[in-house]
Design a protein around this motif. Structure first.
Motif, PDB file in Angstrom:
ATOM      1  N   MET A   1      40.353  42.840  40.650  1.00 17.21           N
ATOM      2  CA  MET A   1      38.917  42.501  41.022  1.00 17.21           C
ATOM      3  C   MET A   1      38.481  41.267  40.603  1.00 17.21           C
ATOM      4  O   MET A   1      37.956  40.287  41.401  1.00 17.21           O
ATOM      5  CB  MET A   1      37.858  43.465  40.809  1.00 17.21           C
ATOM      6  CG  MET A   1      38.019  44.905  41.329  1.00 17.21           C
ATOM      7  SD  MET A   1      36.879  46.237  40.631  1.00 17.21           S
ATOM      8  CE  MET A   1      35.296  45.753  41.416  1.00 17.21           C
ATOM      9  N   TYR A   2      38.792  40.993  39.301  1.00 10.09           N
ATOM     10  CA  TYR A   2      38.448  39.613  38.869  1.00 10.09           C
ATOM     11  C   TYR A   2      39.375  38.435  39.451  1.00 10.09           C
ATOM     12  O   TYR A   2      38.562  37.492  39.778  1.00 10.09           O
ATOM     13  CB  TYR A   2      38.753  39.453  37.257  1.00 10.09           C
ATOM     14  CG  TYR A   2      38.315  38.605  36.667  1.00 10.09           C
ATOM     15  CD1 TYR A   2      36.851  38.521  36.017  1.00 10.09           C
ATOM     16  CD2 TYR A   2      39.016  37.576  35.980  1.00 10.09           C
ATOM     17  CE1 TYR A   2      36.321  37.371  35.377  1.00 10.09           C
ATOM     18  CE2 TYR A   2      38.548  36.495  35.421  1.00 10.09           C
ATOM     19  CZ  TYR A   2      37.101  36.356  34.957  1.00 10.09           C
ATOM     20  OH  TYR A   2      36.594  35.345  34.322  1.00 10.09           O
ATOM     21  N   ILE A   3      40.672  38.757  39.469  1.00  6.06           N
ATOM     22  CA  ILE A   3      41.383  37.699  40.272  1.00  6.06           C
ATOM     23  C   ILE A   3      40.904  37.261  41.576  1.00  6.06           C
ATOM     24  O   ILE A   3      40.847  36.182  42.068  1.00  6.06           O
ATOM     25  CB  ILE A   3      42.744  37.890  40.058  1.00  6.06           C
ATOM     26  CG1 ILE A   3      43.338  37.864  38.545  1.00  6.06           C
ATOM     27  CG2 ILE A   3      43.948  37.125  40.982  1.00  6.06           C
ATOM     28  CD1 ILE A   3      44.661  38.471  38.402  1.00  6.06           C
ATOM     29  N   ASP A   4      40.665  38.359  42.353  1.00 13.08           N
ATOM     30  CA  ASP A   4      40.300  38.437  43.576  1.00 13.08           C
ATOM     31  C   ASP A   4      38.805  37.507  43.725  1.00 13.08           C
ATOM     32  O   ASP A   4      38.865  36.608  44.721  1.00 13.08           O
ATOM     33  CB  ASP A   4      40.100  39.632  44.336  1.00 13.08           C
ATOM     34  CG  ASP A   4      39.702  39.578  45.804  1.00 13.08           C
ATOM     35  OD1 ASP A   4      40.641  38.596  46.449  1.00 13.08           O
ATOM     36  OD2 ASP A   4      39.308  40.589  46.434  1.00 13.08           O
ATOM     37  N   LEU A   5      37.972  37.756  42.751  1.00 10.40           N
ATOM     38  CA  LEU A   5      36.801  36.883  42.623  1.00 10.40           C
ATOM     39  C   LEU A   5      37.169  35.492  42.564  1.00 10.40           C
ATOM     40  O   LEU A   5      36.422  34.517  42.700  1.00 10.40           O
ATOM     41  CB  LEU A   5      35.668  37.617  41.982  1.00 10.40           C
ATOM     42  CG  LEU A   5      34.580  36.690  41.727  1.00 10.40           C
ATOM     43  CD1 LEU A   5      33.782  36.635  42.780  1.00 10.40           C
ATOM     44  CD2 LEU A   5      33.606  37.515  40.653  1.00 10.40           C
TER      45      LEU A   5
END
Length: 185
Positions: free
Chosen positions: A162-166
């Protein structure tokens, strides 16, 4: 004749008011820099989520030093640390909810950011609060270590995705809007 002029003026006046309202709504949008700061940069507060570093920081709140009287703890320091983190995360979540996502890229970033906060906050409220209680009660180190490993195993990979996608969406947004961001590369 007077009636037709009145209708005509009313119609033009309505169109003018609608246009003014539209321009006002557009001007209420945050600048790209403000939007980016709220939706992307503020997530730095979560970057140690489900890591040994966060567990260490929580446990470190309970350390006392015999030769330093001011380090004497009341026994709720780890809980206070986690509660303060929750308050900050909830404030950030509310700030994101108020952002004006007036384009597809802003909508995507806002959704990803909201999802990230909505993922981590309940875990802070439950698992990390329980871990903090273990730290404050000076529980057996093995029990604390098990709690930390369980958090990492259950949540680390989902959070990281989720963090990398954001961050990827944030990088594209920053490039598109020519924001000066140092990504640490």
């Amino acid at each position: 004749m007077k009636l037709n002029i009145s209708k005509l003026l009313t119609q033009y006046f309505s169109v003018i008011l609608l246009a003014i309202f539209g321009f006002t709504m557009l001007s209420c949008s945050e600048t790209p820099d403000q939007f980016f700061g709220t939706a992307v940069l503020n997530t730095n507060a979560t970057n140690d989520f489900a890591t040994p570093n966060l567990a260490k920081n929580i446990n470190d709140e309970t350390i006392e030093f015999a030769d330093i009287p001011s380090s004497k703890n009341k026994g709720d320091e780890a809980i206070i640390f986690v509660n303060n983190k929750i308050l900050y995360l909830e404030k950030s979540l509310n700030d994101i909810k108020t952002l004006n996502a007036n384009s597809d890229d802003r909508k995507a970033i806002k959704e990803k950011s909201l999802a990230l906060y909505e993922f981590v906050i309940p875990i802070y409220k439950n698992e990390y609060t329980n871990y903090a209680k273990l730290c404050d009660s000076k529980a057996d180190p093995t029990k604390k270590e098990e709690a930390v490993k369980l958090i990492e195993q259950k949540y680390s990979s989902t959070f990281e995705k989720m963090y990398i996608d954001l961050m990827d969406a944030g990088k594209a947004f920053a490039n598109q809007n020519k924001l000066n961001v140092n990504w640490g590369n």
